[in-house]
Design a protein around this motif. Structure first.
Motif, PDB file in Angstrom:
ATOM      1  N   GLN A  81       0.854  -1.186   0.000  1.00  0.00           N
ATOM      2  CA  GLN A  81       0.000   0.000   0.000  1.00  0.00           C
ATOM      3  C   GLN A  81       0.892   1.239   0.000  1.00  0.00           C
ATOM      4  N   SER A 113      -0.402  -1.149  -4.771  1.00  0.00           N
ATOM      5  CA  SER A 113      -1.540  -0.232  -4.740  1.00  0.00           C
ATOM      6  C   SER A 113      -1.053   1.214  -4.680  1.00  0.00           C
ATOM      7  N   ARG A 184      -7.146  -0.660  -2.453  1.00  0.00           N
ATOM      8  CA  ARG A 184      -7.248   0.185  -1.260  1.00  0.00           C
ATOM      9  C   ARG A 184      -8.238  -0.388  -0.242  1.00  0.00           C
ATOM     10  N   ILE A 189      -1.595  -6.342   4.782  1.00  0.00           N
ATOM     11  CA  ILE A 189      -0.673  -6.533   3.662  1.00  0.00           C
ATOM     12  C   ILE A 189      -0.505  -7.996   3.276  1.00  0.00           C
TER      13      ILE A 189
END
Length: 221
Positions: A81, A113, A184, A189
């Motif tokens: 992320q 992402s 999102r 993770i």
């Protein structure tokens, strides 16, 4: 079990890569009212929507995607992320290392992402795409990542994309899934289990696919 659908919709008038790729057209060819059943015509190409691709896209003489063993498309996966990326903003190796570097193992899949999927079907979605720096792809290759998935339409800078970054991935036996959506929304993770199965079309190097991410059951075992 929690399941995330990372697949962008394929529909008439959607975004595309331009020539030589034709526009996507989904049209009814029969209706229940007229024909007693309903059916549709799909007119699309191999890079329509969210797709999976192998090295045969750029490397002559390599196996087509239907020749890749099906278990290659089911992998333990981690989600990086990153901070929200703006138009034409690069992704660095340092960002990837900070996000998942101490977790990911050789043979795992990596999903990156950037938040760019918020621009799906909006002007500039393809042309202003954020992109990997060469060092970021070097990092992916050094980690021996089996599948790289991103919410980006291009891995390389779309203003100067000569395919060199993808060749680096493919020459090291990696696969690509792009562009995905909804990363999102993923909680945590990983580890997760990624499933991204191509259509069984002989002789091609990429196909649209349905990409799902779920709680891991050790897909690499």
């Amino acid at each position: 079990m929690k399941v995330y659908d990372l697949t962008g919709a394929i529909e008439s008038g959607m975004w595309g890569y331009g020539d030589p790729f034709p526009p996507v057209r989904i049209e009814p060819i029969a209706t229940i009212e007229k024909d007693g059943f309903s059916s549709h015509s799909f007119q699309m190409h191999s890079l329509a929507g969210t797709y999976v691709e192998n090295g045969n896209h750029l490397l002559a003489g390599t196996e087509s995607i239907d020749q890749v063993p099906v278990d290659r498309f089911i992998k333990t996966a981690w989600v990086a992320q990153l901070s929200e990326k703006e138009a034409l903003e690069p992704v660095s190796a340092e960002e990837l290392e900070a996000a998942v570097g101490d977790k990911i193992k050789p043979g795992d899949a990596l999903l990156v992402s950037t938040g760019w999927d918020k621009n799906w079907n909006k002007p500039g979605y393809v042309e202003n795409n954020p992109f990997f720096l060469p060092e970021a792809m070097d990092w992916v290759v050094e980690k021996k990542i089996s599948i790289l998935g991103t919410d980006l339409t291009h891995i390389q800078d779309p203003r100067d994309d000569d395919g060199s970054l993808l060749r680096n991935l493919y020459m090291n036996d990696g696969l690509l899934i792009a562009p995905v959506v909804n990363l999102r929304k993923v909680d945590g993770i990983g580890p997760f289990t990624l499933v991204a199965l191509p259509l069984l079309i002989p002789g091609v190097n990429s196909t649209p696919c349905r990409v799902v991410l779920m709680d891991s059951f050790n897909a690499n075992s």
